[in-house]
Design a protein around this motif. Structure first.
Motif, mmCIF file in Angstrom:
data_model
loop_
_atom_site.group_PDB
_atom_site.id
_atom_site.type_symbol
_atom_site.label_atom_id
_atom_site.label_comp_id
_atom_site.label_asym_id
_atom_site.label_seq_id
_atom_site.Cartn_x
_atom_site.Cartn_y
_atom_site.Cartn_z
ATOM 1 N N UNK A 85 4.940 1.711 7.344
ATOM 2 C CA UNK A 85 5.424 2.837 7.961
ATOM 3 C C UNK A 85 5.938 3.764 7.017
ATOM 4 N N UNK A 86 5.293 5.025 6.627
ATOM 5 C CA UNK A 86 5.568 5.635 5.580
ATOM 6 C C UNK A 86 6.977 6.545 5.942
ATOM 7 N N UNK A 87 7.767 6.453 4.827
ATOM 8 C CA UNK A 87 9.194 7.273 5.282
ATOM 9 C C UNK A 87 9.077 8.660 4.580
ATOM 10 N N UNK A 88 8.764 8.800 3.528
ATOM 11 C CA UNK A 88 8.369 9.928 2.795
ATOM 12 C C UNK A 88 7.409 9.978 1.731
ATOM 13 N N UNK B 44 5.135 13.984 9.544
ATOM 14 C CA UNK B 44 4.036 14.764 8.918
ATOM 15 C C UNK B 44 2.930 14.080 8.303
ATOM 16 N N UNK B 45 3.235 12.920 7.838
ATOM 17 C CA UNK B 45 2.183 12.004 7.187
ATOM 18 C C UNK B 45 1.302 11.428 8.193
ATOM 19 N N UNK B 46 1.877 11.314 9.382
ATOM 20 C CA UNK B 46 0.919 10.693 10.363
ATOM 21 C C UNK B 46 -0.105 11.557 10.857
ATOM 22 N N UNK B 47 0.115 13.026 10.744
ATOM 23 C CA UNK B 47 -0.658 14.001 11.059
ATOM 24 C C UNK B 47 -1.534 14.480 10.179
ATOM 25 N N UNK C 217 -1.703 0.559 0.672
ATOM 26 C CA UNK C 217 -0.487 0.103 0.649
ATOM 27 C C UNK C 217 -0.549 -1.589 0.620
ATOM 28 N N UNK C 218 -1.336 -1.990 1.845
ATOM 29 C CA UNK C 218 -1.616 -3.235 2.127
ATOM 30 C C UNK C 218 -2.269 -4.224 0.977
ATOM 31 N N UNK C 219 -3.355 -3.423 0.497
ATOM 32 C CA UNK C 219 -4.185 -3.709 -0.734
ATOM 33 C C UNK C 219 -3.245 -3.919 -1.955
ATOM 34 N N UNK C 220 -2.366 -3.127 -2.276
ATOM 35 C CA UNK C 220 -1.652 -2.997 -3.316
ATOM 36 C C UNK C 220 -0.704 -4.463 -3.191
ATOM 37 N N UNK C 221 -0.065 -4.524 -1.864
ATOM 38 C CA UNK C 221 0.780 -5.515 -1.946
ATOM 39 C C UNK C 221 0.191 -7.039 -2.061
ATOM 40 N N UNK C 222 -0.766 -7.177 -1.541
ATOM 41 C CA UNK C 222 -1.707 -8.245 -1.320
ATOM 42 C C UNK C 222 -2.369 -8.750 -2.534
ATOM 43 N N UNK D 163 5.398 7.383 -2.657
ATOM 44 C CA UNK D 163 5.761 7.310 -1.205
ATOM 45 C C UNK D 163 6.748 6.103 -1.060
ATOM 46 N N UNK D 164 7.630 6.218 -0.211
ATOM 47 C CA UNK D 164 8.419 4.955 0.260
ATOM 48 C C UNK D 164 8.048 4.533 1.605
#
Length: 353
Positions: free
Chosen positions: A4-7, A36-39, A50-55, A128-129
């Protein structure tokens, strides 16, 4: 993994000219909140990244010095806290920013540091956070850099066919930093980060001046071998003797040479013993050797066991023991060979002119 993006802040990096005379500057486009990111279209663009980066897998000690993914650790003097490291403080500020203004301020500092790096290319930089709510209450920081893609076109209509798109970006070969590093699901280390850059240029790691990266396995082995040789020199040769000076000079040249010839200084027993100390801690260390145009790739642990090196009539012979012989791709008459007796082969080599 469900992030979930915060900023999120989006910047355009522009570089005009080359070398020291290059004009480098950045433009802030927008800082988005979670809603705002969700839209936004960025959600589609970054979906799954983000998942690709973490994995993305990373070895703590990479198998080669040019490995694209590395683990970095904030440099801290003994007895000092992480807060003594400027890079850590900036990442911490970014990570725990409570509002868009504080987050934007921290991101501006990151981008300014980045464009001061000597060899950067133009493109888009996204900071991003994001929370991985399944495991953690605290967010991760992601820094993502997409280079401009040359010769990109968009299909338009039957009359014009295509339209050139300037400043196109893609997530392909995207450089990234993930902080903190997550060695296993549900675990994180606030002193470490993970960095990925597919290109040979090291500028994406260079802009973090107070982060050091784990040594690669070749670097570790080289250091161990060099230490073994230095110990041998000190035990064997009189200080400042001609033999010792000659050996030390030869080792200095060995240490900086990308390709090295056989030194012929230690016995097989000494080399096997030295190799065993390395293999004890790192069983997967590779052994790569080339005899004229023939290349052999094995494990260091194979030497003295199934791989043997000898010398006959001034020429080197590499012997490999194996239960089987396999052939791949290209066909050859060798596949039908009935092997000679070893002693016959040795005799043939000894009598060879």
């Amino acid at each position: 993994m469900d992030f979930t993006i915060q900023h999120l802040s989006f910047y355009l990096i522009q570089v005009d000219g080359k070398g020291e005379d290059a004009d480098k500057h950045y433009k802030h486009f927008q800082t988005l909140s979670s809603d705002q990111y969700e839209e936004s279209h960025l959600k589609t663009f970054l979906d799954g990244e983000l998942t690709k980066i973490v994995k993305r897998k990373v070895d703590r000690h990479a198998k080669s010095e040019s490995a694209p993914t590395k683990i970095g650790r904030f440099i801290v003097e003994p007895g000092h806290e992480l807060t003594s490291n400027p890079n850590y403080n900036l990442f911490h500020k970014t990570r725990f920013a409570e509002d868009k203004e504080t987050f934007r301020e921290a991101c501006d500092q990151i981008v300014q540091m980045y464009i001061e790096t000597s060899a950067i290319r133009g493109g888009a930089l996204v900071v991003a956070t994001a929370k991985l709510t399944k495991f953690f209450d605290d967010p991760f920081v992601f820094i993502m850099k997409c280079d401009f893609e040359p010769k990109v076109a968009r299909i338009t209509d039957a009359s014009t066919l295509i339209h050139n798109v300037e400043m196109a970006i893609t997530t392909k070969n995207m450089k990234s930093i993930q902080y903190p590093y997550m060695p296993e699901e549900g675990m994180m280390d606030s002193a470490e980060l993970k960095i990925h850059q597919a290109s040979h240029a090291r500028y994406f790691e260079d802009f973090l001046k107070w982060v050091e990266y784990e040594k690669s396995m070749p670097e570790i082995v080289k250091s161990q071998v060099y230490g073994m040789v230095k110990e041998h020199i000190e035990e064997t040769y009189v200080e400042e003797s001609d033999e010792r000076v000659e050996f030390e000079q030869a080792m200095e040249e060995w240490a900086i040479s990308p390709k090295r010839e056989l030194q012929e200084r230690f016995s097989t027993e000494e080399v096997v013993e030295a190799a065993s100390h390395i293999v004890e801690h790192s069983p997967e260390v590779e052994l790569k050797v080339k005899l004229d145009h023939v290349s052999v790739k094995a494990l260091l642990s194979d030497f003295g066991d199934s791989i043997h090196l000898a010398k006959v009539n001034g020429k080197y012979i590499l012997m490999i023991e194996s239960e089987s012989v396999m052939f791949e791709k290209g066909f050859s008459p060798l596949e039908f060979l009935k092997p000679d007796d070893l002693h016959d082969v040795i005799q043939r080599i000894e009598t060879k002119e």
